[in-house]
Design an enzyme around this catalytic site. Structure first.
Site, short mmCIF file in Angstrom:
data_model
loop_
_atom_site.label_atom_id
_atom_site.label_comp_id
_atom_site.label_asym_id
_atom_site.label_seq_id
_atom_site.Cartn_x
_atom_site.Cartn_y
_atom_site.Cartn_z
N HIS A 1 0.81 -1.25 0.04
CA HIS A 1 0.08 0.21 0.13
C HIS A 1 0.89 1.06 -0.01
CE1 HIS A 1 -3.69 -2.23 1.76
NE2 HIS A 1 -4.02 -1.69 0.24
N ARG B 1 -7.68 -3.34 -15.40
CA ARG B 1 -7.52 -4.66 -14.61
C ARG B 1 -8.76 -4.63 -13.76
NH1 ARG B 1 -1.82 -2.75 -14.00
NH2 ARG B 1 -0.37 -4.34 -14.63
N ARG C 1 -9.88 -5.85 -19.28
CA ARG C 1 -9.51 -7.31 -19.32
C ARG C 1 -10.27 -8.00 -18.26
NH1 ARG C 1 -3.59 -8.20 -17.25
NH2 ARG C 1 -4.47 -7.99 -15.08
N GLU D 1 1.33 -12.74 -22.95
CA GLU D 1 2.24 -12.79 -21.63
C GLU D 1 2.66 -14.13 -21.29
OE1 GLU D 1 -0.02 -11.06 -18.57
OE2 GLU D 1 -2.04 -12.23 -18.96
N ASN E 1 5.09 -7.68 -18.03
CA ASN E 1 5.40 -8.00 -16.75
C ASN E 1 5.54 -9.57 -16.51
OD1 ASN E 1 5.14 -5.44 -16.22
ND2 ASN E 1 3.02 -5.57 -15.29
N ASP E 2 4.45 -10.20 -17.08
CA ASP E 2 4.56 -11.60 -16.87
C ASP E 2 5.22 -12.37 -18.14
OD1 ASP E 2 2.84 -12.36 -14.68
OD2 ASP E 2 1.23 -11.52 -15.76
N ARG F 1 8.37 -11.84 -10.90
CA ARG F 1 8.36 -10.31 -10.98
C ARG F 1 8.30 -9.73 -9.60
NH1 ARG F 1 2.32 -9.86 -13.42
NH2 ARG F 1 2.38 -7.77 -12.60
N CYS G 1 1.07 -3.29 -22.42
CA CYS G 1 0.59 -2.81 -21.50
C CYS G 1 1.12 -3.19 -19.88
CB CYS G 1 -1.14 -3.15 -21.32
SG CYS G 1 -1.26 -4.97 -21.00
C1 PEP Z 1 1.55 -7.86 -17.49
O1 PEP Z 1 1.74 -9.05 -16.95
O2 PEP Z 1 2.58 -7.25 -17.98
C2 PEP Z 1 0.28 -7.28 -17.18
C3 PEP Z 1 0.01 -5.95 -17.79
O3 PEP Z 1 -0.58 -7.90 -16.41
P1 PEP Z 1 -0.46 -7.85 -14.88
O4 PEP Z 1 0.47 -6.97 -14.42
O5 PEP Z 1 -1.96 -7.38 -14.30
O6 PEP Z 1 -0.28 -9.14 -14.69
MG MG Z 2 -0.04 -10.13 -16.51
#
Ligand code: PEP
Ligand code: MG
Length: 533
Positions: free
Chosen positions: A182, A292, A326, A423, A445-446, A456, A493
């Protein structure tokens, strides 16, 4: 960074701070033992009431994100189950302060031991609650950090953050902590520099004793303790360059993003809570590249009406600009009580579309809400964590079934374009298997964590978790080129899209469509303008 007085962690909120260190972990004030167990019990009850009253007073001046945190803490304090072991220990003859500390420490240990980042991040809230009550019990002189100080310790309480006056600068440097906490969210939205994980990666670990000034470089995730003159000079140069870049970035906000050589780049925003759009001028972005929806599922499974209203609010705000929502990506580092399952390796488990397909009764509620909301703007819907095309087909079939049902009942609705997140490496390596999807959105990210086998949310492997690794970039370029050839729109994204240090590589890989956190919009546009493609 290397050497005994330099520590390296992970940036949780970019920026620079120079100032005295303030020890967050200093020992608490003395507690005066009461005469009887009944007095101890009364003292603890009064302290819980006092802590609750302080939190309620803080809510008065808090914004909605901070108020959510404080309300969560008040709810925890009001839950009898939390204090029960402490009151039992008092009954058995313990003083109130020790009873409370031991009861809460046991609770915190449970959260800390979780293998899920979300729960570990919540440990900071319980620690905060523990200290709020101890503070009321001991009438601690409530030592405030001096103006402009760098708050240094194991972790930081959200209330400590909210009570600190950041107008004179200052920052946060944590040995543990998490970029998903947070406080990290608050720090990013208020622009307070923050570094986490200093105790994990630092050479030799943090010093036992704190003394003198320190230099916090939360752009690169490091801190220098007791710096030399040369280090101070170099730090100040980096800090002024960062401020100049940030100020300059502000001037890019109002204009469409364009590279140095005149190539247009679309920059959309990532949001979670529908209220996120309240602080964004739609004229400054090209729409919502990722909404999200896990946030809506945070406390309980939301009904169709709640979801419909949330999606409609964002669509109406965006007007003609596209909004990509999403479907719920619960699981992994985003558990949802009552929906996700407990797994040994949740990043490789039942998350995203896998979970939605496994729980069709929950998924269909979201599908109906999306189909109904689609009439209020330019909606696109995408599915997270697609690994094989059959998952996409099943989801599309469910959209068609729900559409037929709404049509039969005469309820207004529209079928949005249905796309996928790229991803999972299986999609990025063989994109041609997914050519029937309406669009691709790369989740860097994934994708990065799965390609590099580096979580991550783990500071110890953060050096491996880079979108700029050639293996990741090659996949990004291949997916983008495939989309170009086949006429399938491709955007990105993940957080890398808003990272000025990665934008050049992403544009060179062929991307022309990024979606970034609202706080990064200006810096991202400025970074685009610095690239010649
Ligand atoms: C990602 O994985 O890059 C993504 C945008 O989704 P999240 O971060 O919500 O897993
Ligand atoms: Mg993701």
């Amino acid at each position: 960074m290397s050497g005994p007085h330099r520590l390296q962690g992970i940036s949780a909120s970019a920026g620079y701070a120079e100032g005295p260190l303030f020890d967050l972990d200093r020992t608490a004030a003395h507690y005066t033992v009461r005469a009887t167990a009944a007095d101890e019990k009364a003292a603890l009850e009064a302290a819980i009431d006092a802590a609750t009253a302080r939190l309620a007073a803080l809510i008065e001046t808090a914004d909605s994100a901070a108020a959510d945190i404080l309300e969560f803490q008040i709810a925890m304090l009001g839950d009898d189950a939390l204090g029960r072991p402490a009151f039992a220990a008092i009954h058995a003859g313990q003083p109130a302060d020790r009873a409370w500390r031991q009861a809460l420490d046991a609770e915190i240990a449970g959260y800390d031991a979780s293998d899920q980042d979300y729960f570990r991040a919540r440990a900071a809230d319980i620690r905060d609650i523990r200290d709020q009550v101890l503070r009321a019990l001991t009438e601690d002189g409530d030592v405030q950090a001096p103006a402009g100080a760098i708050l240094y310790g194991e972790d930081i309480a959200p209330t400590r953050f909210l009570e600190t006056d950041w107008s004179c600068g200052g920052g946060i440097a944590l040995k543990a902590g998490s970029t998903a906490s947070h406080v990290a969210m608050l720090a990013r939205s208020r622009g307070v520099p923050m570094v986490v994980g200093l105790g994990v990666v630092g050479l030799g670990g943090p010093p036992a004793k704190l003394a003198g000034p320190a230099l916090l470089d939360a752009e690169h995730g490091g801190i220098v303790l007791s710096p030399s003159r040369a280090e101070i000079d170099a730090f100040r140069r980096s800090s002024s360059s960062f401020s100049a870049r940030r100020d300059l970035a502000g001037t890019f906000l109002a204009r469409p993003a364009m590279t140095k050589t005149g190539t247009a780049v679309r920059v959309q925003v990532n949001i979670a809570d529908p209220s996120d759009v309240d602080g964004i001028d739609i004229a400054t972005c090209d729409g919502v590249g990722l909404m999200r929806t896990e946030f809506l599922f945070g406390k309980a499974l939301p009904d169709e009406e709640t979801q419909y209203r949330a999606y409609r609010k964002v669509l109406e705000w965006a007007g003609e600009k596209p909004v990509t929502i999403r479907t719920v990506d619960a699981g992994g580092d985003k558990p949802v009580p009552g929906f996700t399952v407990k797994e040994g390796n949740p990043f490789l488990g039942l998350r995203g579309i896998r979970l939605s397909l496994a729980r069709p009764q929950v998924f269909r509620v979201q599908i109906r809400a999306l189909l109904r909301a689609a009439v209020h703007g330019s909606l696109k819907v995408m599915f997270p964590m697609i690994a094989v095309v059959e998952e996409y087909r099943q989801a599309v079939a469910m959209f068609a079934e729900e559409q037929a049902m709404l049509a039969a009942r005469g309820i207004a609705h529209e079928m949005p374009p249905l796309g996928i997140m790229v991803e999972v490496p299986s999609v990025a390596i063989v994109p041609e298997a997914f050519a029937e999807a309406a669009f691709f959105s790369i989740g860097s990210n994934d994708l990065t964590q799965y390609v590099m086998a580096a979580a991550r949310d783990n500071a110890a492997v953060a050096h491996l978790n880079s979108v700029r690794h050639p293996a990741v970039l090659r996949l990004v370029a291949a997916v983008t080129a495939f989309g170009e050839r086949e006429g399938i729109p491709v955007s990105l994204c993940g957080d890398a899209g808003g990272d000025p240090a990665s934008i050049r590589s992403l544009l060179e890989a062929g991307l022309r469509d990024l979606s970034v956190a609202p706080a990064q919009l200006a810096m991202a546009k400025a970074a685009v303008a610095d690239v010649s493609v």
